[in-house]
Design an enzyme around this catalytic site. Structure first.
Site, PDB file in Angstrom:
ATOM      1  N   HIS A  85       0.824  -1.216   0.000  1.00  0.00           N
ATOM      2  CA  HIS A  85       0.000   0.000   0.000  1.00  0.00           C
ATOM      3  C   HIS A  85       0.856   1.264   0.000  1.00  0.00           C
ATOM      4  CE1 HIS A  85       0.209  -0.370   4.533  1.00  0.00           C
ATOM      5  NE2 HIS A  85       0.249   0.947   4.442  1.00  0.00           N
ATOM      6  N   ASP A 222       1.338  -7.845   2.211  1.00  0.00           N
ATOM      7  CA  ASP A 222       1.459  -6.402   2.011  1.00  0.00           C
ATOM      8  C   ASP A 222       2.925  -5.993   1.838  1.00  0.00           C
ATOM      9  OD1 ASP A 222       0.973  -3.724   1.872  1.00  0.00           O
ATOM     10  OD2 ASP A 222      -0.288  -3.629   3.651  1.00  0.00           O
ATOM     11  N   SER A 642       4.046   2.098   8.327  1.00  0.00           N
ATOM     12  CA  SER A 642       3.801   1.128   7.258  1.00  0.00           C
ATOM     13  C   SER A 642       5.093   0.886   6.487  1.00  0.00           C
ATOM     14  CB  SER A 642       2.729   1.652   6.305  1.00  0.00           C
ATOM     15  OG  SER A 642       1.478   1.706   6.932  1.00  0.00           O
TER      16      SER A 642
END
Length: 706
Positions: A85, A222, A642
């Site tokens: 992402h 991810d 992240s």
């Protein structure tokens, strides 16, 4: 320590949100010895200097990715892992209907096939230092927020100039810490040639979609892979050139396939964006009711329209995949945070804590006449309605549609084109970005949000163009938007906007921009003094806490600078049920089988086939005998983390952080140690997908994980 103070601190230990062993986003250059000792007791085995100071320090492999995420260098040739992402927009920008890398994934089989990305960068932190006394000597404590910002910028510019005398690739940024009670300067080396190397299909990189976002258990793969390119002569930063070469990293993280078990040491190092753990009870109430509630309401309306258009047209989906994901991420986060604020009773806990600080102030006289809780309550009360309207303005008009983006960009000043010798021939021109937005979606979103804004704010907070809507279009927002898109020169492809041409400012789109600009300026002026006064009270509140707990180590709120958090691998218990601390291949295959009813669980048949293997070889956990996909630690993270590398006690890479859990989404303001968890993708899952799906042999060899 005096007896009274000891008793007071005992009470605080029971009632206040203090730093527990697993809580904290610690700066690395001045990591408290007590924190390092706790890390060692958990199983960290590297010397203190190998965190920040040595040439092989862990910090030297961690990067700020794009200014909004984290990443880690995993090879001597500048290969970088981050989350899928985090690479979403870069992947989307290279995708077309014919070559949809977002949908189908991508693997560059050679350096020549690696894809450059405009405006993408990574930064390494070179060093950090405390410059509080330097700024205080220049009078920063006596300046307004705007004046203080100007002073900080000027000092940072001077430090940058000095740093560049030794290395032209360096720059310095100065940030406030502890609510402006201290200031640290960070020296960075930024690389702007960053190329896409590998990504799994969106079905895996975003597996579970919004259904599973912020939830546990997770099976999302991810990750995405990029490479840093450098000047071939200096190995330093360089603008994109076909002649650039892969960066020769002096230090990189070694991937470990050894796995982890319950209770093992775990550490994340990355760039957490923003926390407000020192925020007052009044500030939390404003955040809940003016900020989060507004974000949830407006984005819910916007996303329903976006999703409908994206489902109807594949080309529109490609254009808006990244925008929708960005919007939905903090839409759901805001819902979860408000739920936790109420369920945990955070405002009440903060109020009890503030009562103890009042008692400390009365006993010691510290900041007497400065820190004033009654004044703070009054200031927040005066600001609330205007702040709520400001949040509605921001969510409605800032970057929501192409028209307002262009209108504000034009009115705020664009780079002029044409002859500088003749001002009448100078003009502005918008680049053709038709591949990034869709007119039908854009117009519907804008018209619906115009009406939504009117319905949710007081009349005094309506920008002046609402008068035009009422008088010329009888209150019909859709008719107004249709008129703007048809008539405004801002929306004409390739149009040259001669800003000295008579009548230019009468253009309806430019009139909209001027109205939005004036409204924003008026609101900022009205909020300015109030906000400065509130910020000063919050600064005093933080200072009082630090003084009251001066015998304890304290970390500063996150501010997009490098931080370390540590803890252990392990799950949590919710309503008497254990969460477990890892997920398995069987669990994702089970979800994939329900994709007819839950589209977020769709994946290509090959994925189910690969993850249904009877033997996963070296990727199978030696203790559990399972192919483990994602896992939990109690590391302290937030947005910006992240892509943060997750290290074991030897400093080896075991995963990438990508999410928090729904039950602790209030952790930006309060770390609930029993519930707060970091969700990471197991590095063995990452390497498995690169190997078995991507057949990325050259990358595995480069990382020495053949």
């Amino acid at each position: 320590m005096k007896k009274a103070k000891a008793l007071l601190l005992s009470a605080l230990m029971a009632a206040a949100p203090m730093a527990h062993a697993d809580e904290g986003m610690w700066t690395l250059y001045n990591l408290p010895q007590a924190v390092y000792d706790q890390m060692k007791s958990y199983g960290f085995s590297l010397p203190y200097n190998d965190i920040y100071g040595s040439k092989d320090a862990i910090k030297n492999s961690v990067v700020l990715f794009g200014g909004f995420c984290s990443g880690v260098v995993v090879s001597p040739d500048g290969l970088v892992f981050t989350n899928h992402h985090c690479g979403f927009e870069a992947i989307r920008s290279h995708s077309t209907v014919e070559h949809d890398y977002m949908l189908n994934g991508f693997y560059a089989k050679s350096y020549e096939e690696e894809l450059p990305n405009e405006n993408l960068f990574v930064s390494f932190m070179v060093k950090q230092e405390d410059v509080s006394q330097r700024l205080k000597a220049l009078g920063i404590d006596k300046l307004s927020d705007e004046e203080a910002t100007q002073l900080i910028d000027s000092v940072a510019a001077a430090m940058t100039e000095e740093a560049r005398q030794a290395d032209k690739g360096l720059h310095v940024e100065i940030d406030p810490y502890y609510e402006g009670n201290q200031y640290f300067a960070t020296t960075y080396r930024m690389f702007t040639d960053v190329r896409l190397v590998f990504t799994v299909p969106k079905s895996m990189g975003k597996f579970g979609g919004e259904t599973d976002n912020w939830m546990w258990p997770r099976q999302t793969c991810d990750f995405s892979v990029f490479r840093i390119y450098a000047d071939p002569k200096t190995n330093g930063p360089a603008e994109y050139s076909k002649d650039n070469v892969p960066y020769k990293a002096p230090h990189w993280a070694q991937v470990s396939l050894d796995g982890y078990k319950d209770g093992d040491f775990a550490m994340t190092v990355g760039y957490p964006g923003s926390t407000e753990r020192y925020l007052s009870s009044y500030g939390i109430k404003e955040m809940r009711d003016a900020g989060n509630a507004t974000r949830v309401q407006v984005r819910g309306v916007k996303q329903e329209i976006m999703k409908r258009h994206m489902q109807a047209d594949e080309a529109v989906r490609i254009k808006y995949d990244s925008k929708y994901a960005q919007s939905a991420n903090y839409w759901k986060n805001s819902m979860g945070m408000n739920k936790c604020i109420d369920s945990i009773g955070i405002i009440g806990q903060k109020q009890a804590y503030e009562k103890l600080i009042r008692q400390y102030q009365e006993k010691t006289g510290y900041l007497q006449g400065k820190l004033d809780f009654d004044k703070m309550a009054k200031l927040y009360g005066e600001r609330f309605d205007r702040m709520r309207a400001f949040y509605y303005w921001y969510e409605t008009f800032n970057g929501t549609c192409e028209l307002t983006s262009r209108a504000l960009k034009y009115c705020n000043g664009m780079e002029a084109k044409g002859s500088e010798k003749d001002s009448l021939k100078m003009y502005n021109e918008f680049e053709d970005n038709s591949d990034a937005w869709d007119e039908a979606l854009d117009k519907e979103v804008f018209s619906v949000l115009l009406q939504n804004y009117r319905e949710h704010v007081d009349k005094q907070y309506l920008p002046s163009f609402y008068t035009t809507i009422d008088k010329k279009f009888k209150g019909n927002c859709k008719a107004y938007v249709d008129y703007l898109y048809k008539k405004s020169i801002l929306m004409k492809k390739g149009a040259k906007i001669y800003f000295n041409k008579k009548g230019t400012e009468k253009d309806p789109g430019i009139q909209l921009g001027l109205s939005l600009q004036k409204y924003l300026a008026d609101q900022k002026e009205a909020l300015g003094t109030l906000s400065d006064s509130i910020a000063l009270q919050e600064k005093y509140l933080c200072a009082a806490r630090l003084r009251m707990e001066e015998d304890m180590p304290h970390y500063s709120d996150a501010n997009m600078t490098m931080r370390l958090s540590y803890g252990r691998v392990g799950g949590f218990t919710m309503n008497g049920s254990p969460s477990g601390y890892y997920t398995t291949a069987e669990s994702i295959v089970k979800k994939m089988k329900t994709s007819d009813n839950f589209s977020d669980y769709y994946a290509e048949p090959i994925m189910s086939e690969l993850l249904s293997a009877k033997d996963f070889g070296k990727y199978q956990d030696k203790t559990t005998g399972k192919m483990q996909l994602c896992f939990l630690t109690n590391n302290d993270i937030t947005g910006g983390n992240s892509g943060s590398p997750m290290f074991n006690g030897k400093g080896e890479l075991i995963g990438l952080a990508f999410d928090g859990n729904w039950d602790s989404l209030s952790s930006d303001i309060y770390f609930e140690k029993n519930l707060a968890r970091c969700i990471g993708v197991d590095i063995r899952y990452v390497i498995f997908m690169m190997d078995k799906w991507g057949h990325a042999d050259r990358l595995l060899k480069e990382m020495n994980v053949e």
